[in-house]
Design a protein around this motif. Structure first.
Motif, PDB file in Angstrom:
ATOM      1  N   ARG A 193      42.854  68.752 -20.050  1.00  0.00           N
ATOM      2  CA  ARG A 193      43.277  69.193 -21.382  1.00  0.00           C
ATOM      3  C   ARG A 193      42.791  68.248 -22.477  1.00  0.00           C
ATOM      4  N   TYR A 194      42.892  66.942 -22.215  1.00  0.00           N
ATOM      5  CA  TYR A 194      42.531  65.956 -23.235  1.00  0.00           C
ATOM      6  C   TYR A 194      41.169  65.305 -22.992  1.00  0.00           C
ATOM      7  N   GLU A 195      40.436  65.830 -22.001  1.00  0.00           N
ATOM      8  CA  GLU A 195      39.073  65.375 -21.704  1.00  0.00           C
ATOM      9  C   GLU A 195      39.014  63.871 -21.447  1.00  0.00           C
ATOM     10  N   TRP A 196      39.928  63.413 -20.602  1.00  0.00           N
ATOM     11  CA  TRP A 196      39.884  61.999 -20.206  1.00  0.00           C
ATOM     12  C   TRP A 196      38.719  61.802 -19.259  1.00  0.00           C
ATOM     13  N   ARG A 197      37.881  60.795 -19.538  1.00  0.00           N
ATOM     14  CA  ARG A 197      36.712  60.537 -18.720  1.00  0.00           C
ATOM     15  C   ARG A 197      36.485  59.049 -18.571  1.00  0.00           C
ATOM     16  N   LEU A 198      35.824  58.689 -17.499  1.00  0.00           N
ATOM     17  CA  LEU A 198      35.451  57.300 -17.316  1.00  0.00           C
ATOM     18  C   LEU A 198      34.186  57.000 -18.109  1.00  0.00           C
ATOM     19  N   PRO A 199      33.996  55.757 -18.550  1.00  0.00           N
ATOM     20  CA  PRO A 199      32.764  55.414 -19.281  1.00  0.00           C
ATOM     21  C   PRO A 199      31.550  55.540 -18.362  1.00  0.00           C
ATOM     22  N   THR A 200      30.423  55.922 -18.937  1.00  0.00           N
ATOM     23  CA  THR A 200      29.189  56.039 -18.165  1.00  0.00           C
ATOM     24  C   THR A 200      28.401  54.737 -18.244  1.00  0.00           C
ATOM     25  N   ILE A 201      27.526  54.543 -17.262  1.00  0.00           N
ATOM     26  CA  ILE A 201      26.656  53.359 -17.248  1.00  0.00           C
ATOM     27  C   ILE A 201      25.403  53.681 -18.042  1.00  0.00           C
ATOM     28  N   LYS A 202      25.158  52.919 -19.098  1.00  0.00           N
ATOM     29  CA  LYS A 202      23.982  53.167 -19.954  1.00  0.00           C
ATOM     30  C   LYS A 202      23.070  51.951 -19.960  1.00  0.00           C
TER      31      LYS A 202
END
Length: 202
Positions: A193-202
């Protein structure tokens, strides 16, 4: 019926529906949908049992699991339009399956006397690797690896830690399972619902 066995059958049925719904969305025939449902329902548990040395794997020792998968086929066939029309329905089945297999994977691992940290990992494997197989068979990047995917494996790991925490508080194993399933289901719903996501590796 023992609650663990009941939850295992229910989890198999729920994940089979999840897999078959994906197959229906891609216009697979009935046989293809059954294969996808089977892989989704027993894939994670099979990998877990092989890793912890619990052989033969569960569904090979009890045909009730195959019957649970077959029971999901008419549900998806006759109600596929409703399931596909309302994505939240699909999410409910997927989230419930995550909770069920997280606690089942942990219970089976702990029953062998393995370390609780290993049990947390095996809970996540049980809950998510069936979905990985489902996505691979449907020629998609597995949801757990997609950068825009909401929390998935993380939800199971958190659920596993919460399960151990309830054990420290002295909860009966039945209540530990029920409460953890509710927590995993709730966190997964909130993550989407709140689009919780882990940070991506950039």
């Amino acid at each position: 019926m023992d609650i663990i066995y009941f939850f295992e059958l229910l989890g198999t049925f729920v994940f089979a529906i999840s897999g078959m719904a994906t197959a229906a969305e891609k216009k697979f025939d009935i046989f293809g949908a059954a294969i996808i449902g089977w892989a989704t329902a027993v894939g994670g548990g099979t990998i877990r049992d092989v890793m912890i040395g619990r052989l033969p794997v569960g569904w090979m020792r009890d045909t009730n699991f195959l019957f649970a998968i077959l029971a999901a086929l008419p549900v998806v066939y006759y109600f596929r339009r409703t399931i596909l029309r309302f994505p939240r329905t699909f999410l409910w089945f997927d989230s419930l399956g995550l909770g069920l297999f997280t606690v089942l994977g942990m219970e089976k691992t702990l029953a062998l006397g393995l370390d609780p940290a290993v049990a947390v990992v095996m809970g996540a494997v049980s809950a998510t690797f069936g979905g990985v197989l489902r996505d691979l068979l449907c020629n998609e990047i597995p949801q757990v690896f997609q950068p825009k995917a909401e929390l998935y494996v993380t939800v199971c790991l958190l659920g596993g830690l919460f399960y151990l925490f309830l054990g420290l508080l002295g909860f009966d194993y039945r209540w530990k399972m029920i409460v953890t399933i509710i927590v995993v289901f709730g966190i997964r719903q909130l993550a989407v619902r709140y689009e919780w996501r882990l940070p991506t590796i950039k």
